[in-house]
Each structure stands twice: as structure tokens, then as C-alpha cells.
Design a protein around this motif. Structure first.
Motif: not given
Length: 383
Positions: A60-74
Motif C-alpha cells: 500500500p498505497p498501490y491499488g488504493m483507488t480502485t482495489f483498496g489494496k495492491p493488485s499487481g498494478r503499478w
């Protein structure tokens, strides 16, 4: 757009960001049902989880906007590839290295940090230390994964005609590739001219034989003149492939022109200074303890100083799919599909596979489907 790196934050504003993100959705899709699958290639601007299968660095905070957690997306949320899947009414494209994924609607072979030319070339020229973390994967690695998947999964037990039918219902998406290469050759004996000739040749080799293809050029990030020359050569080579394959739809998505348009019109489009970074700074990388993070990523174009925010990715996707930032326009995929269907018959997925005579006036309401067996007599060719 770059490499696998290590990168923390409580997600108290998650639902607020979800509501903000919804305002960034694309126009209603006009491409629903055209393709049955997406095969994707690229670097971290396209990777949806391959890198973290081998190098689990995203926090975190990767993925915070869409997934609420890191999703493997940069990014903080969706990538352009995710918007492409939504545009085609397909599921998100799963990473190849996650073997538990459902690959029935496509596979993502993109890997963060990948280069367009082989790692061995960098070894030969002592250019392997140009990135903080040594990624040995390249476009050729991804091509190897693709061939392995086709042989062992997609076309296993099928005759060539059946496999061809599957390929003709697939859209090949090549995300940004080459940016990592231009960063690596700094201070080495590899010239930009040599790099672009090899890199473009590798991309052209990747898409040979594919019928529906969208290719982005590399992102620039300080190498604008080199990337401009790269894109010019790439488009020249794509023109030759079009001449050799008149039945194929081969599109160049002009990432640099689209990004430049957004940067030049940032305030008009609701963004802060495009040079500002949402997560991290020059001292602390995004995701590391103490790294600052902005309150509203939708106001920023740059997520972590290397990758785009979901908000910018939404704009780029809209430019590619609904504006004039691809050559030829994105809707030429649909027009090319129409040409194929008019030469044969319509297939209506809502009628249990029944064919509709293209000359029948009622056929005008049938959905366009560049899918599976259109234009191929699989039964006769497999006997």
C-alpha cells in the motif's frame, strides 16, 4: 512504464476514492462482443501481476483507488489495459504467472521492467546495472510464455484450423515497450540507433501473423528525441506489415502524443501541476515507510514518479478508443471485423450458434462478433 521496485498506508479514504474514480469512467462501449480474448504484452504500464508473482514488492498505497489494496498494478488503480477489457466487455486480463487464473478470455504476458531487446545483449555490453533491480525479462521472454501457453493450453488437442479460429477472435495489445531500454543504454556502448532497430524488429516479429493488433510506442521520460525516432521507425515498419497483410487491422496507439495533450491541458482537464507526484518523493519511494501520499489521486497525473494514476490512464484510454490518437482510428478494428463478416455470415451468440444470412434484412440487428469461427469452416478443415 518501468521496473519492479519496493514500495504503506492505511486505506481510510478507499470508498471516497472509489466514488471519485467512477467519475472517470469511459463513454458507453461501442465495441462490445467484437473479440473473445485479449493477449497483452508490455512493461509495468501493462503488467497486472506477473512481476509480483516473482518479486513481491508492491505494498500500500498501490491499488488504493480502485482495489483498496495492491493488485499487481503499478498504479493506484486501473491501467489502460483494464479500460480496454471494459471497453470490449471482457473480464480483466489476468497475469500469465498466476496459474490459478481463468484464461478463457485472455492472458497478460506483460512484466514490469521488461525490455524490448534481449537481456543477453545488455550483458554483452556491460549494461545490466542501469536499473535498481535487475530484471532479466524481455519481450522475447513474453513471447516464449505466449508460445508455451498456446501449445500447452489454448491450442492443445486442437487442429490448426481450430487454433486459427481462436486467434482470429483475439485482440493483441502491445503496451509501452522500450522505455526501460533507453534508460539502460546510458553510458554504454549501445547506441540509440542500434537499440531502436533491434527493439522495433522484435516488436514487429511479435505481431507477425496476428490479425487484430494495437501497439503503443515507448514512453519517453527524458528520451524524447530517441523515442520520437523510435516511433517513426515503428510506424514505418507497421506500414510494411499492413501492405503484406491487407486483411489485418494493425493500429499504432500514439502514447506520447496523447500524454503530451494531457500535460498541455492539465488544468482544463482537472489536474494539478502535471509535474507533481501523488505518492513518494525524491527521497522516499512510494510504498516505503514515511513516503507521502496525496489525498486525491484523481487530481494527479503522476502516481509514483514513474507510473500514471488511474485518472490519467482513464484519459489515455478514452483518447485511444474514442478520439484520434490511434493510427488508423480504433474503430477500424470494428470496420475490419465488419469486412470479414460481410464476406461470410453473421454469427449471433444469442441464438445458440445459429447463422444469420448476411443478405437477410433482419441481420442488421445482429451484433458484430470478430470471434472464434467467423470466416473459417472449422469442421471441414479439421477432418
Amino acid at each position: 512504464m518501468a521496473w519492479c521496485s519496493s514500495l504503506s498506508l492505511h486505506l481510510t479514504l478507499f470508498y471516497f476514492f472509489i466514488s471519485v474514480y467512477r467519475s472517470l469512467s469511459l463513454p458507453p462501449s461501442t465495441y462490445e462482443g467484437i473479440f473473445s480474448k485479449i493477449y497483452a504484452f508490455g512493461d509495468s504500464s501493462t503488467d497486472t501481476g506477473n512481476c509480483i508473482e516473482l518479486l513481491p514488492y508492491l505494498t500500500p498505497p498501490y491499488g488504493m483507488t480502485t482495489f483498496g489494496k495492491p493488485s499487481g498494478r503499478w498504479s493506484d488503480g486501473y491501467l489502460v489495459l483494464d479500460f480496454l477489457a471494459k471497453e470490449l466487455s471482457l473480464p480483466y486480463v489476468p497475469p500469465y504467472l498466476n496459474k490459478s487464473s481463468d484464461f478463457s478470455h485472455g492472458v497478460n504476458f506483460a512484466y514490469a521492467g521488461s525490455t524490448a531487446i534481449d537481456y543477453e545483449i545488455y550483458v554483452e555490453h556491460n549494461a545490466t546495472k542501469a536499473l535498481p533491480i535487475q530484471i532479466t525479462n524481455s519481450l522475447q521472454t513474453q513471447l516464449g510464455w505466449f508460445n508455451e501457453f498456446i501449445d500447452r493450453v489454448e491450442c492443445a488437442g486442437k487442429c490448426p484450423a481450430q487454433c486459427k479460429a481462436i486467434m482470429e477472435g483475439t485482440l493483441f495489445w502491445v503496451g509501452t515497450m522500450g522505455g526501460n531500454d533507453y534508460r539502460r543504454i546510458n553510458g554504454t556502448s549501445i547506441s540509440p540507433i542500434t537499440l531502436r532497430e533491434i527493439a522495433v524488429a522484435n516488436v514487429i516479429h511479435l505481431v507477425q501473423g496476428a490479425k487484430y493488433i494495437v501497439i503503443q510506442g515507448p514512453e519517453a521520460q527524458g528520451y524524447e528525441l530517441d523515442v520520437a525516432a523510435h516511433n517513426a521507425l515503428l510506424q514505418q515498419q507497421l506500414d510494411q506489415v499492413r501492405e503484406q497483410n491487407p486483411g489485418a487491422a494493425i493500429l499504432f496507439a500514439d502514447f506520447i502524443r496523447a500524454l503530451t495533450d494531457n500535460v498541455m491541458n492539465a488544468k482544463k482537464k482537472g489536474f494539478n501541476d502535471p509535474g507533481l507526484i501523488c505518492c513518494g518523493n525524491e527521497k522516499i519511494l512510494c510504498g516505503r515507510p514515511g513516503a507521502p501520499v496525496c489525498a486525491d489521486p484523481s487530481k494527479y497525473m503522476a502516481w509514483d514518479g514513474v507510473h500514471a494514476t488511474a485518472a490519467l490512464n482513464a484519459l489515455l484510454a478514452n483518447q485511444f478508443f474514442h478520439q484520434d490518437f490511434t493510427r488508423p482510428p480504433f474503430d477500424s478494428l470494428q470496420l475490419k471485423c465488419q469486412d470479414v463478416i460481410e464476406e461470410t455470415t453473421f454469427l449471433n451468440p444469442h441464438m445458440d450458434g445459429d447463422e444469420i444470412d448476411a443478405s437477410n434484412e433482419d441481420a442488421s440487428d445482429a451484433p458484430l462478433v470478430c470471434d472464434d469461427e467467423v470466416g473459417i469452416d472449422v469442421e471441414s478443415e479439421c477432418q
